[in-house]
Design a protein around this motif. Structure first.
Motif, mmCIF file in Angstrom:
data_model
loop_
_atom_site.group_PDB
_atom_site.id
_atom_site.type_symbol
_atom_site.label_atom_id
_atom_site.label_comp_id
_atom_site.label_asym_id
_atom_site.label_seq_id
_atom_site.Cartn_x
_atom_site.Cartn_y
_atom_site.Cartn_z
ATOM 1 N N ALA A 1 0.822 -1.213 0.000
ATOM 2 C CA ALA A 1 0.000 0.000 0.000
ATOM 3 C C ALA A 1 0.853 1.260 0.000
ATOM 4 C CB ALA A 1 -0.945 -0.001 1.202
ATOM 5 N N ARG B 1 0.049 3.001 22.849
ATOM 6 C CA ARG B 1 -0.474 4.245 22.285
ATOM 7 C C ARG B 1 0.461 5.433 22.433
ATOM 8 N NH1 ARG B 1 -6.728 3.677 24.180
ATOM 9 N NH2 ARG B 1 -7.353 2.304 22.496
ATOM 10 N N LEU C 1 5.096 5.804 13.672
ATOM 11 C CA LEU C 1 4.690 6.818 12.698
ATOM 12 C C LEU C 1 5.708 7.936 12.476
ATOM 13 C CD1 LEU C 1 0.938 7.163 13.731
ATOM 14 C CD2 LEU C 1 1.799 6.208 11.596
ATOM 15 N N PHE C 2 6.534 8.229 13.497
ATOM 16 C CA PHE C 2 7.361 9.438 13.388
ATOM 17 C C PHE C 2 8.861 9.192 13.443
ATOM 18 C CE2 PHE C 2 3.218 10.828 14.910
ATOM 19 C CZ PHE C 2 2.946 11.852 14.009
ATOM 20 N N ILE D 1 -7.637 5.359 28.952
ATOM 21 C CA ILE D 1 -7.725 4.449 27.805
ATOM 22 C C ILE D 1 -8.721 5.031 26.807
ATOM 23 C CG2 ILE D 1 -8.552 2.188 27.035
ATOM 24 C CD1 ILE D 1 -7.281 0.916 29.259
ATOM 25 N N THR E 1 -7.028 8.349 25.210
ATOM 26 C CA THR E 1 -5.933 8.199 24.263
ATOM 27 C C THR E 1 -6.380 7.509 22.968
ATOM 28 O OG1 THR E 1 -5.262 6.194 25.434
ATOM 29 C CG2 THR E 1 -4.022 8.197 25.920
ATOM 30 N N GLY E 2 -7.581 6.907 22.975
ATOM 31 C CA GLY E 2 -8.106 6.291 21.760
ATOM 32 C C GLY E 2 -8.271 7.313 20.650
ATOM 33 N N LEU F 1 -6.181 9.692 20.092
ATOM 34 C CA LEU F 1 -4.864 10.080 19.572
ATOM 35 C C LEU F 1 -4.468 9.374 18.275
ATOM 36 C CD1 LEU F 1 -2.401 10.275 22.577
ATOM 37 C CD2 LEU F 1 -2.930 12.058 20.926
ATOM 38 N N GLU F 2 -4.803 8.078 18.181
ATOM 39 C CA GLU F 2 -4.261 7.274 17.090
ATOM 40 C C GLU F 2 -4.529 7.848 15.688
ATOM 41 O OE1 GLU F 2 -4.494 3.072 17.757
ATOM 42 O OE2 GLU F 2 -4.136 2.671 15.641
ATOM 43 N N LEU G 1 -2.521 11.018 15.117
ATOM 44 C CA LEU G 1 -1.100 10.768 14.865
ATOM 45 C C LEU G 1 -0.886 10.275 13.438
ATOM 46 C CD1 LEU G 1 0.026 9.121 18.225
ATOM 47 C CD2 LEU G 1 0.532 11.413 17.401
ATOM 48 N N TYR G 2 -1.787 9.411 12.962
ATOM 49 C CA TYR G 2 -1.693 8.941 11.574
ATOM 50 C C TYR G 2 -1.816 10.115 10.612
ATOM 51 C CZ TYR G 2 -1.464 3.841 11.760
ATOM 52 O OH TYR G 2 -1.033 2.545 11.918
ATOM 53 N N ARG H 1 -18.994 6.666 21.746
ATOM 54 C CA ARG H 1 -17.544 6.752 21.854
ATOM 55 C C ARG H 1 -16.934 7.172 20.507
ATOM 56 N NH1 ARG H 1 -13.970 1.793 24.227
ATOM 57 N NH2 ARG H 1 -11.940 2.709 23.901
ATOM 58 N N GLU I 1 -7.983 -13.203 14.242
ATOM 59 C CA GLU I 1 -7.035 -12.966 13.156
ATOM 60 C C GLU I 1 -7.809 -12.585 11.895
ATOM 61 O OE1 GLU I 1 -3.288 -14.178 12.981
ATOM 62 O OE2 GLU I 1 -3.682 -13.278 14.925
ATOM 63 N N LEU J 1 -7.524 -9.557 9.322
ATOM 64 C CA LEU J 1 -7.322 -9.860 7.899
ATOM 65 C C LEU J 1 -8.357 -9.168 7.002
ATOM 66 C CD1 LEU J 1 -6.275 -13.586 7.504
ATOM 67 C CD2 LEU J 1 -5.044 -11.541 6.815
ATOM 68 N N LEU K 1 -7.657 -4.637 8.023
ATOM 69 C CA LEU K 1 -6.380 -4.031 7.624
ATOM 70 C C LEU K 1 -6.269 -3.801 6.114
ATOM 71 C CD1 LEU K 1 -3.675 -2.987 8.872
ATOM 72 C CD2 LEU K 1 -2.710 -5.111 8.015
ATOM 73 N N PHE L 1 -8.382 -0.838 5.322
ATOM 74 C CA PHE L 1 -7.734 0.388 5.790
ATOM 75 C C PHE L 1 -6.656 0.847 4.800
ATOM 76 C CE2 PHE L 1 -4.105 2.017 8.478
ATOM 77 C CZ PHE L 1 -4.642 3.274 8.700
ATOM 78 N N LEU L 2 -5.865 -0.112 4.303
ATOM 79 C CA LEU L 2 -4.731 0.263 3.456
ATOM 80 C C LEU L 2 -5.102 0.473 1.984
ATOM 81 C CD1 LEU L 2 -1.999 -2.141 4.896
ATOM 82 C CD2 LEU L 2 -2.054 0.330 5.113
ATOM 83 N N PHE L 3 -6.155 -0.224 1.514
ATOM 84 C CA PHE L 3 -6.394 -0.217 0.069
ATOM 85 C C PHE L 3 -7.700 0.445 -0.376
ATOM 86 C CE2 PHE L 3 -3.524 -3.817 0.882
ATOM 87 C CZ PHE L 3 -2.488 -3.477 0.046
ATOM 88 N N PHE M 1 -5.451 6.175 1.261
ATOM 89 C CA PHE M 1 -4.166 6.858 1.096
ATOM 90 C C PHE M 1 -3.910 7.368 -0.319
ATOM 91 C CE2 PHE M 1 -3.440 3.865 4.627
ATOM 92 C CZ PHE M 1 -3.158 4.789 5.607
#
Lengths: 266, 254
Positions: free
Chosen positions: A45, A186, A194-195, B23, B26-27, B29-30, B33-34, B117, B172, B176, B179, B182-184, B188
């Motif tokens: 990707a 986190r 990421l950084f 918890i 900070t959820g 934040l992710e 940050l991305y 949430r 898993e 599978l 992800l 998310f990427l494809f 992006f």
């Protein structure tokens, strides 16, 4: 009984090889997705598809001639970090708190250093396999410039892995409540992922943030891995990186023995 | 009655999270940050993409994608791992059923909590986008309901699928599925990157519908095509809810 008490830490740790071999035989399938499929999808990707839109300038990309060549070594190092941190958080909590396996081990002639060495040795084995497979699978993308460099990068992954594993192991060994792991992920692992130069040159950050990124262990691992596989090592920087990572391993080892000894004595 | 029982379950979750508020906090934040890493850091290496006939900066392109993806991730996490734990390990739902609560109350209550949430995280993310100048249309006020719709669709389906899971190993499969999306799913880079048939596959994924919907809203490129995404996500949510309720009936009331 013909076997006697272990004569040294290494001897003691070797007594645990069959234990860890059994664990591995039972769990390796579950690790395929996290340590192998995930990074490969990221490479496709980010490296191949998004990389097609990146203007490739070796000046900007720290010597890489394509974004793919830049990001793949970054992903290798980042995967090393996520693999080992996963191995020394919940599994260590299980050994201490949930299954109490460590207590059973210390009821034998084994001592704390034997147990820590065996556990970290298993983590080193895991990271070696993961990194070797990752390097082999990404080789057809044609981004590696030097075979000795790739082999050296494999050794670097073990060093980088231990630089993360030992301190995080120590943290986990003394921990009462597993919710603190969410903080490790986190506020530690994800920001570094990421950084710390895996996805873009840290020079793109503001000066104070750049300095912070350069102080993280992952950046040292990323930079070291990248210059090795691209075949452009700057030897003085190699020394700095290796020294930094070795110091972390030593510090983590010392802290791990201290924390686990105290915990098991309680 | 419906609102009262949903309120009770919301209150229960609120109390459960009070001691681990960080918890919860900070959820948020992710995804931010991305956004900073990929949007700004990697974005400095990319010239930008065309959306709705207008060239926009990479960060502006990627931000609504991150918003949609985090709405998906949050809802899926809540309705799989957390839901499974309550169902199989803490037996929370069995305890709830010993009270006047019904299985529909549980499904609705848990989903409402997950949406509340997710909604808070999305609102926070939208404010960050606004502060960074990544919003260029008043349509963006509809991003919040769009994010809730994504959360509802993924949350309901994930909850329904979780009732079929036997052990943690089955999760898993969750990774599978989410992800690769998310990427494809044009999060992006534009969907035009893909050749022919592959492009159709990507356009048929639910996350792609969510990503383009959010992107159309924040950039103002709204058209009748946007309605396709809305209908798709609503239908997905309804199917998920019906299956989840039926499965809970057969799992818990036997």
């Amino acid at each position: 009984m013909t076997s006697s008490a272990p004569t040294g830490t290494l001897d003691g740790a070797l007594r645990l090889v069959d234990y860890w071999a059994t664990v591995y035989r039972r769990t390796w399938r579950g690790s395929i997705v996290t340590s192998f499929v995930t990074p490969l999808l990221y490479v496709l990707a980010m490296g191949v598809l998004l990389g097609g839109f990146v203007e490739a300038d070796a000046e900007v990309l720290e010597g890489a001639t394509t974004y793919l060549a830049f990001v793949v070594p970054g992903m290798v190092a980042a995967t090393t970090m996520t693999t080992v941190v996963g191995e020394v958080t919940y599994p260590v909590m299980a050994m201490v708190k949930w299954n109490k396996t460590y207590y059973s081990m210390t009821a034998t002639p084994l001592a704390v250093p034997d147990i820590v060495l065996a556990h970290l040795g298993f983590v080193a084995f895991r990271v070696t396999v993961t990194a070797a497979v990752f390097l082999a699978v990404t080789a057809p993308f044609g981004v590696y410039e030097s075979l000795p460099g790739v082999l050296a990068a494999l050794v670097v992954q073990v060093l980088l892995g231990m630089a993360f594993a030992a301190p995080v192991y120590a943290f986990a060994a003394g921990l009462r409540d597993e919710t603190a792991f969410a903080l490790v992920f986190r506020l530690g692992m994800i920001p570094m992922f990421l950084f710390s130069g895996a996805f873009f040159p840290v020079a793109n950050l503001d000066a104070p943030l750049e300095a912070l990124a350069r102080a993280t262990p992952l950046w040292h691992g990323v930079d070291l891995t990248r210059m090795l596989v691209l075949g452009v090592p700057d030897w003085s920087m190699v020394l700095v990186h290796v020294g930094y990572l070795l110091a972390l391993v030593a510090l983590g080892w010392w802290w791990a023995l201290r924390r686990l000894t105290r915990r098991l004595a309680q | 009655m419906v609102t009262a029982s949903t309120g009770l379950i919301l209150q229960r979750n609120f109390l459960a999270y009070r001691r681990v508020w960080w918890i919860f906090a900070t959820g948020f934040l992710e995804p931010v940050l991305y956004l900073f890493s990929i949007g700004v850091g990697v974005g400095a290496l990319i010239s930008g993409f065309e959306v709705g006939g207008r060239e926009i900066a990479y960060a502006e392109f990627v931000a609504p994608g991150m918003l949609a993806a985090s709405a998906m991730n949050g809802a899926v996490l809540d309705s799989t791992f957390n839901f499974f734990f309550k169902l199989k390990y803490s037996k929370l739902f069995d305890q709830m059923l010993a009270t006047p609560l019904t299985t529909s109350d549980i499904a609705r209550g848990e989903l409402a909590w997950s949406l509340l949430r997710g909604g808070l995280y999305s609102l926070g993310f939208l404010l960050v986008m606004l502060a960074m100048g990544l919003v260029s249309s008043w349509w963006a006020v509809l991003v919040l309901p769009a994010a809730l719709l994504i959360g509802l669709a993924f949350g309901a389906v994930a909850m329904a699928l979780t009732t079929f899971m036997r052990s943690w190993q089955d999760f898993e499969l969750v990774t599978l599925t989410t992800l690769p999306m998310f990427l494809f799913s044009a999060t992006f880079f534009p969907v035009t990157t893909y050749p022919g048939a592959l492009r159709w596959v990507v356009e048929a994924t639910p996350l792609y519908r969510g990503v383009v919907l959010c992107r159309e809203l924040t950039t103002g490129a709204v058209s009748w095509d946007s309605a396709v995404s809305v209908v798709y996500l609503v239908a997905m949510g309804l199917v998920g809810l019906v299956v989840a309720r039926r499965r809970l009936d057969s799992l818990l009331l036997t």
